[in-house]
Design a protein around this motif. Sequence first.
Motif, short mmCIF file in Angstrom:
data_model
loop_
_atom_site.label_atom_id
_atom_site.label_comp_id
_atom_site.label_asym_id
_atom_site.label_seq_id
_atom_site.Cartn_x
_atom_site.Cartn_y
_atom_site.Cartn_z
N VAL A 1 8.16 -8.38 2.06
CA VAL A 1 8.11 -7.49 0.90
C VAL A 1 6.85 -7.78 0.09
O VAL A 1 6.16 -6.85 -0.36
CB VAL A 1 9.37 -7.67 0.03
CG1 VAL A 1 9.27 -6.84 -1.24
CG2 VAL A 1 10.61 -7.30 0.81
N THR A 2 6.54 -9.06 -0.09
CA THR A 2 5.34 -9.43 -0.85
C THR A 2 4.07 -8.94 -0.17
O THR A 2 3.16 -8.41 -0.82
CB THR A 2 5.29 -10.96 -1.01
OG1 THR A 2 6.48 -11.40 -1.69
CG2 THR A 2 4.08 -11.38 -1.81
N LEU A 3 4.00 -9.09 1.15
CA LEU A 3 2.83 -8.62 1.89
C LEU A 3 2.69 -7.11 1.81
O LEU A 3 1.57 -6.58 1.65
CB LEU A 3 2.92 -9.07 3.35
CG LEU A 3 2.74 -10.57 3.61
CD1 LEU A 3 3.01 -10.89 5.07
CD2 LEU A 3 1.35 -11.03 3.21
N HIS A 4 3.80 -6.40 1.93
CA HIS A 4 3.75 -4.94 1.84
C HIS A 4 3.31 -4.49 0.45
O HIS A 4 2.50 -3.55 0.31
CB HIS A 4 5.13 -4.37 2.18
CG HIS A 4 5.16 -2.88 2.26
ND1 HIS A 4 4.27 -2.14 3.00
CD2 HIS A 4 5.99 -1.97 1.67
CE1 HIS A 4 4.54 -0.85 2.88
NE2 HIS A 4 5.57 -0.72 2.07
N GLU A 5 3.82 -5.15 -0.58
CA GLU A 5 3.41 -4.81 -1.95
C GLU A 5 1.92 -5.09 -2.15
O GLU A 5 1.19 -4.28 -2.74
CB GLU A 5 4.24 -5.60 -2.95
CG GLU A 5 3.90 -5.30 -4.40
CD GLU A 5 4.62 -6.20 -5.39
OE1 GLU A 5 4.89 -5.74 -6.51
OE2 GLU A 5 4.92 -7.35 -5.01
N SER A 6 1.46 -6.25 -1.66
CA SER A 6 0.04 -6.60 -1.79
C SER A 6 -0.84 -5.59 -1.07
O SER A 6 -1.91 -5.20 -1.56
CB SER A 6 -0.21 -8.00 -1.24
OG SER A 6 0.57 -8.96 -1.93
N GLY A 7 -0.39 -5.16 0.12
CA GLY A 7 -1.14 -4.15 0.85
C GLY A 7 -1.21 -2.84 0.10
O GLY A 7 -2.25 -2.16 0.08
N VAL B 1 -8.78 3.11 -2.61
CA VAL B 1 -8.92 4.56 -2.78
C VAL B 1 -9.60 4.86 -4.11
O VAL B 1 -10.43 5.77 -4.21
CB VAL B 1 -7.55 5.25 -2.70
CG1 VAL B 1 -7.67 6.74 -2.99
CG2 VAL B 1 -6.94 5.05 -1.32
N LEU B 2 -9.26 4.09 -5.15
CA LEU B 2 -9.89 4.29 -6.46
C LEU B 2 -11.39 4.03 -6.39
O LEU B 2 -12.20 4.81 -6.94
CB LEU B 2 -9.24 3.36 -7.48
CG LEU B 2 -9.85 3.35 -8.90
CD1 LEU B 2 -9.81 4.74 -9.51
CD2 LEU B 2 -9.15 2.34 -9.79
N LEU B 3 -11.79 2.96 -5.72
CA LEU B 3 -13.21 2.66 -5.58
C LEU B 3 -13.93 3.73 -4.76
O LEU B 3 -15.07 4.11 -5.06
CB LEU B 3 -13.40 1.29 -4.95
CG LEU B 3 -12.88 0.10 -5.78
CD1 LEU B 3 -13.10 -1.21 -5.02
CD2 LEU B 3 -13.54 0.04 -7.14
N CYS B 4 -13.26 4.24 -3.72
CA CYS B 4 -13.84 5.34 -2.94
C CYS B 4 -14.04 6.57 -3.81
O CYS B 4 -15.05 7.28 -3.70
CB CYS B 4 -12.93 5.69 -1.76
SG CYS B 4 -12.96 4.50 -0.41
N LEU B 5 -13.08 6.81 -4.68
CA LEU B 5 -13.14 7.98 -5.55
C LEU B 5 -14.35 7.90 -6.49
O LEU B 5 -15.00 8.91 -6.77
CB LEU B 5 -11.85 8.08 -6.36
CG LEU B 5 -11.60 9.37 -7.16
CD1 LEU B 5 -11.51 10.56 -6.24
CD2 LEU B 5 -10.30 9.23 -7.96
N LEU B 6 -14.68 6.69 -6.94
CA LEU B 6 -15.83 6.51 -7.83
C LEU B 6 -17.15 6.47 -7.07
O LEU B 6 -18.20 6.90 -7.60
CB LEU B 6 -15.65 5.23 -8.63
CG LEU B 6 -14.50 5.22 -9.65
CD1 LEU B 6 -14.36 3.86 -10.28
CD2 LEU B 6 -14.70 6.29 -10.71
N ALA B 7 -17.14 5.95 -5.86
CA ALA B 7 -18.39 5.80 -5.10
C ALA B 7 -18.80 7.09 -4.40
O ALA B 7 -19.99 7.28 -4.11
CB ALA B 7 -18.24 4.68 -4.06
N ALA C 1 -6.95 -1.16 5.42
CA ALA C 1 -5.86 -1.57 4.54
C ALA C 1 -4.64 -0.68 4.72
O ALA C 1 -3.49 -1.14 4.69
CB ALA C 1 -6.32 -1.53 3.08
N LEU C 2 -4.87 0.61 4.95
CA LEU C 2 -3.78 1.55 5.20
C LEU C 2 -3.02 1.17 6.46
O LEU C 2 -1.78 1.15 6.48
CB LEU C 2 -4.34 2.97 5.33
CG LEU C 2 -3.36 4.06 5.79
CD1 LEU C 2 -2.28 4.27 4.74
CD2 LEU C 2 -4.10 5.36 6.08
N THR C 3 -3.75 0.85 7.53
CA THR C 3 -3.11 0.49 8.79
C THR C 3 -2.27 -0.77 8.64
O THR C 3 -1.11 -0.83 9.10
CB THR C 3 -4.18 0.26 9.88
OG1 THR C 3 -4.99 1.46 10.00
CG2 THR C 3 -3.54 -0.05 11.21
#
Length: 484
Positions: free
Chosen positions: A123-129, A137-143, A169-171
């Motif tokens: 659960v912790t790993l999934h949340e961190s992912g 995605v946020l950084l992609c949106l700005l770049a 990261a998605l995978t």
Amino acid sequence: MTNRGGLAAFADRALPKSKTTRWAWIAALAFSAALILLPWIVKLDGKPHADWQQFLGRFHPLAVHLPIGLLVLLPLLEIVGRFRTALREAAGFVLGLSFVSCLFALALGVLLAYGSGDAGAGVTLHESGGIALTIGVLLCLLARPWWSSACSNRSPFIYPALLTCTLLALTWTAHQGGSLTHGSNYLTQYMPASLKRMTTFGATQPASASFYSKRINPILDANCVACHGAGKVQGGLRLDSYESLMKGGQDGPVIVAGKPDESLLLVRVTLPPSHKQFMPAEGKPPLKPEEIAWIKAWIQQGASPTATTLTGISIREDRPELPLQPVGNYSALAAEIKQIAQGQGPKLLPVSAKPEDGLVLYTVDAAASFGDAQLAQLQKFAPYIVEAELGRTAVTDASFDTLKQFTHLRALHLEETQITGNGLAKLAPLSQLTYLNLSGTKVTAAAIVPLSSMKNLRHIYLYNTPAQPAPAAEPAAPIAKSAP
């Protein structure tokens, strides 16, 4: 001076000139820091919380599919957009929608884990992912605006690099989520043996001959460990080892050695599937009759981690499991079945949504008043019943006249009834019967002789009966001879 000049030139190309853009980056970094701190702000303590949190959180498995689909589509739009401007503009919209959907799915996931009391490394790993993916995605949106604008030559590699890391990261995050839902061995469970030998998936622990290792642990591993293992721990309960099983969870011990009726694990798996506390939960199929019988007998005889056999249990390994045979369509009787289910007596519950999979007869709510006459009243449903739960009822040997008409019967529970075995031969025509539980009855060794002719009967339970085989005697220690 050359190095300093190179760094200055890189900074001049990479850093945004607009004051508004710089503030957007500062806000994004502050928001990213808040997301990183989320596991410490909302601590997963393994305890269930508000029902509304669980209600909203259960939309998480549905919501996660939107950002997955959008992010997989995004690189295709970017590539084709080099030739069609309209598609490149659409890619910007898809990226923005991806961020919103990631944030929404992350919020629902936290609600699900916190509300239902999920915890554990998985659960912790999934949340961190999920957090890393949202930040990516946020950084992609700005770049992206720099990359797609006329000034793209200033920073041509930042957006593609960020997008690549985000897809990785998605995978990884999707894999962690799938492992929580289906178990860590979901993709490798049916992998061909030759392929397993070529990979690390083929590595196994040394086999143990104990009944727990051969029978009980595989049942728990296949049906329970996905929610009660190292990756995901619901209710503080882990079932992936003998020690964890005996330790129990937040509700106390789930196994009470020698007392199956007080063992919460057995109680939960024997509830009707429609019951709120039935296990396995989340739409998983019930345990097989023989699996429930193994668990009960194992608990009743001490829940030992080392015992190799259990008294009164016969498992004929040389007889293969039969493929399930369709029972026909009972849709014409659906109204009567529904009426029976709404009453206070026995229940006829479908095995699945497919009528041809048959019905299960439950008598747990009316065991004391359910006898031979009540069983005979269900004769019209006989061809469609594949399992009959008659344990602890008032049925007698006269019930065999009715049971012999259950032509598709696969499992028959008669434990702790007044059965003496007189008439067991009438079950011989039931060619699909693979499981018969007679524990706690008065059957004798002579009465069960006709069962030997039933070639498909693999599981016979005779614990605490006159027919129970005597336990194997321990070999006597050699007597030392005295010296002459």
